[in-house]
Write an enzyme that holds these catalytic residues in place. Structure first.
Site, PDB file in Angstrom:
ATOM      1  N   LYS A 240     -92.363 -69.527-114.405  1.00  0.00           N
ATOM      2  CA  LYS A 240     -91.249 -68.454-114.545  1.00  0.00           C
ATOM      3  C   LYS A 240     -90.003 -68.955-114.047  1.00  0.00           C
ATOM      4  CE  LYS A 240     -90.250 -64.322-115.818  1.00  0.00           C
ATOM      5  NZ  LYS A 240     -89.205 -65.108-116.466  1.00  0.00           N
TER       6      LYS A 240
ATOM      7  N   LYS B 183     -90.126 -69.130-104.688  1.00  0.00           N
ATOM      8  CA  LYS B 183     -89.546 -67.832-104.886  1.00  0.00           C
ATOM      9  C   LYS B 183     -90.963 -66.976-105.065  1.00  0.00           C
ATOM     10  CE  LYS B 183     -85.510 -68.070-106.956  1.00  0.00           C
ATOM     11  NZ  LYS B 183     -84.375 -67.859-107.644  1.00  0.00           N
TER      12      LYS B 183
ATOM     13  N   LYS C 279     -87.847 -73.986-114.750  1.00  0.00           N
ATOM     14  CA  LYS C 279     -86.647 -73.963-115.035  1.00  0.00           C
ATOM     15  C   LYS C 279     -86.368 -74.601-116.252  1.00  0.00           C
ATOM     16  CE  LYS C 279     -83.182 -71.671-112.722  1.00  0.00           C
ATOM     17  NZ  LYS C 279     -83.357 -70.724-111.696  1.00  0.00           N
TER      18      LYS C 279
ATOM     19  N   THR D 139     -80.972 -59.243-109.293  1.00  0.00           N
ATOM     20  CA  THR D 139     -80.933 -60.424-108.115  1.00  0.00           C
ATOM     21  C   THR D 139     -79.768 -59.862-107.106  1.00  0.00           C
ATOM     22  OG1 THR D 139     -81.305 -61.928-109.898  1.00  0.00           O
ATOM     23  CG2 THR D 139     -80.689 -62.782-107.970  1.00  0.00           C
TER      24      THR D 139
ATOM     25  N   ASN E  85     -73.334 -62.658-112.392  1.00  0.00           N
ATOM     26  CA  ASN E  85     -74.180 -61.416-112.188  1.00  0.00           C
ATOM     27  C   ASN E  85     -74.496 -61.254-110.921  1.00  0.00           C
ATOM     28  OD1 ASN E  85     -77.271 -60.957-112.259  1.00  0.00           O
ATOM     29  ND2 ASN E  85     -76.306 -59.702-113.921  1.00  0.00           N
TER      30      ASN E  85
ATOM     31  N   SER F 271     -88.081 -59.492-113.217  1.00  0.00           N
ATOM     32  CA  SER F 271     -88.659 -60.075-114.497  1.00  0.00           C
ATOM     33  C   SER F 271     -90.184 -59.706-114.564  1.00  0.00           C
ATOM     34  CB  SER F 271     -88.429 -61.624-114.348  1.00  0.00           C
ATOM     35  OG  SER F 271     -87.258 -61.746-114.909  1.00  0.00           O
TER      36      SER F 271
HETATM   37  N1  GLU Z   1     -82.904 -67.216-112.748  1.00  0.00           N
HETATM   38  C1  GLU Z   1     -83.206 -66.347-111.773  1.00  0.00           C
HETATM   39  C2  GLU Z   1     -83.553 -67.020-110.632  1.00  0.00           C
HETATM   40  O1  GLU Z   1     -83.157 -68.086-110.207  1.00  0.00           O
HETATM   41  C3  GLU Z   1     -84.345 -65.537-112.492  1.00  0.00           C
HETATM   42  C4  GLU Z   1     -85.659 -66.186-113.097  1.00  0.00           C
HETATM   43  C5  GLU Z   1     -86.571 -65.130-113.830  1.00  0.00           C
HETATM   44  O2  GLU Z   1     -86.337 -64.242-113.750  1.00  0.00           O
HETATM   45  O3  GLU Z   1     -87.498 -65.754-114.337  1.00  0.00           O
HETATM   46  O4  GLU Z   1     -84.566 -66.674-109.968  1.00  0.00           O
END
Ligand code: GLU
Length: 428
Positions: free
Chosen positions: A71, A95, A107, A191, A222, A362
């Site tokens: 994810k 995370k 990513k 976030t 954001n 998410s």
């Molecule tokens: N891009 C966000 C992060 O760095 C969210 C990633 C997601 O929702 O999968 O945590």
């Protein structure tokens, strides 16, 4: 060393090595967790509006999927590199583990600047990304989301392309979709709000009223916007915001000593988080250098832009008043600066804990899509605050119990969970 000389992947590996080395893990587990399991590098040819074809270089990295499907977001940035994406994928693994959601880390990135692309060009690039990658993503494989300069519309184009290719409906292939199209209420805010949920709980534990604090923020995309909104709603004072100005390709800090009006700043920013400098000037903001956000006499710094912003070179500029750093961005502090921060007694809320609200929401989006039943916003945000606070308390308590820096405590919890998963699966 200046920011550009740091390699985020080396930073991520150094952070991992610093903690994992003391956890008694076997050499196989260490070797597996300190690098990505899979990665794809590909090109996306895009027909531009002027009739030419531009070829964009793109990446998707799956760091580890032992705890669940990978994810993580897709960044659109002119300076994206394979190593940045590797680091970000690795941080996503920690995370998801630290907030204990059943997902791994991944990513993606495209070297591009959507600020200079028409909506049609952006759409063709998004669809091209999925055409090149559709065999390697999926609700149970790897699930992208928005990140730096990518948004809900981009996600929907990607989902639509995936569904067109596979001939079925797969709302779970991507998160951060628009509300009403499989997106979750609260995802946009998640976030930034998550950063402040964690900060609030920390201040509460320390017996410090948030109303008595002030902050300086880097970024106004954001994450920064919603962190600023939630922080000021709770009574905190944002003294300065630093962000990019598209017109002259430079960053500036916008300051109001008696507190910025966040809604007003939002009204003069574009969708990529760039504030209109002339309008800010007309509204009475004191306009300073891009780096000036770091030098303000405030209690809290919230770096919520990009990696490698807090380095030993700039550390002496941080005001002695600063007591807390809340990392809204991924990797804003370089590993060689952490000892200086700790020595000065600044409390660090580390990135992969502090900014985990986005991926946690998410996950809620995936759950709601699976049920095809969507919660109201209050329910989403209550669940989010609970998840963030629970994760923070575990990290904080461990950092006290073992007398370690909070980043290290967060790594201990996350690495332990992922190491157990790879062991239980019999991978090592
Ligand atoms: N891009 C966000 C992060 O760095 C969210 C990633 C997601 O929702 O999968 O945590």
């Amino acid at each position: 060393m200046s920011a550009e000389n740091y390699n985020p992947y080396e930073n991520a590996q150094t952070q991992f090595d610093n903690v994992a080395g003391g956890l008694g893990l076997d050499s196989g587990t260490l070797a597996l967790l300190r690098q990505p399991m899979y990665e794809t590098h590909f090109t996306i040819p895009v027909k531009m509006d002027d009739g030419t074809t531009q070829v964009f270089n793109a990446f998707r990295v799956r760091h580890n999927d032992a705890r669940g499907p990978a994810k993580g977001g897709i960044r659109f940035h002119p300076h994206e590199t394979a190593d940045t994406v590797r680091a970000l994928a690795m941080w996503m693994t920690w995370k998801c583990a630290v907030v204990d959601i059943p997902l791994g880390g991944g990513k993606g990135g495209v070297i591009c600047d959507p600020r200079n692309m028409s909506p049609g060009e952006q759409e063709r690039m998004c669809r091209g990304y999925v055409r090149a990658l559709y065999k390697q993503i999926g609700p149970n494989i790897d699930v992208p989301a928005p990140d730096v300069m990518s948004n809900a519309q981009h996600m929907l184009w990607m989902m639509d392309e995936y569904e067109a290719i596979t001939g079925n409906r797969y709302p779970g292939v991507i998160t951060g979709k628009p509300v009403g199209m499989g997106g979750s209420l609260g995802r946009t805010e998640a976030t930034g709000f998550g950063v402040i949920y964690v900060l609030k709980d920390l201040l509460c534990r320390l017996g410090l009223p948030i109303e008595a604090t002030s902050a300086s923020i880097q970024g106004f995309g954001n994450v920064a916007e919603y962190a600023a909104r939630m922080y000021t709603e709770n009574g905190g004072k944002v003294v300065a915001v630093s962000c990019w100005n598209v017109a002259d390709s430079k960053a500036y800090t916008y300051k109001k000593a008696d507190g910025c009006d966040i809604a007003q700043l939002v009204s003069i920013k574009d969708s990529f988080g760039s504030i209109d400098k002339d309008k800010a000037y007309a509204l009475g903001y004191d306009i300073q250098d891009g780096d000036a956000w770091l030098c303000q006499d405030v209690d809290i710094l919230i770096p919520a832009a990009l990696e490698n912003q807090i380095t030993p070179a700039v550390f002496p500029k941080i005001s002695k008043q600063v007591k807390y750093i809340c990392e809204g961005a991924n990797g804003p502090t370089t590993p060689d600066c952490d000892p200086l921060i700790r020595e000065r007694g600044i409390v660090m809320l580390p990135d992969f804990l502090c900014n985990a609200g986005g991926v946690t929401c998410s996950y809620f989006e995936q759950v709601q899509c699976n049920m095809n039943y969507f919660w109201d916003k209050a329910e989403v945000l209550n669940k989010l605050e609970y998840a963030m606070t629970r994760a923070f308390r575990a990290v904080y308590d461990l950092s006290k119990e073992k007398d370690v820096y909070m980043r290290d405590a967060a790594y201990m919890i996350a690495i332990d969970r992922v190491a157990k998963a790879v062991k239980l699966r019999g991978w090592v």
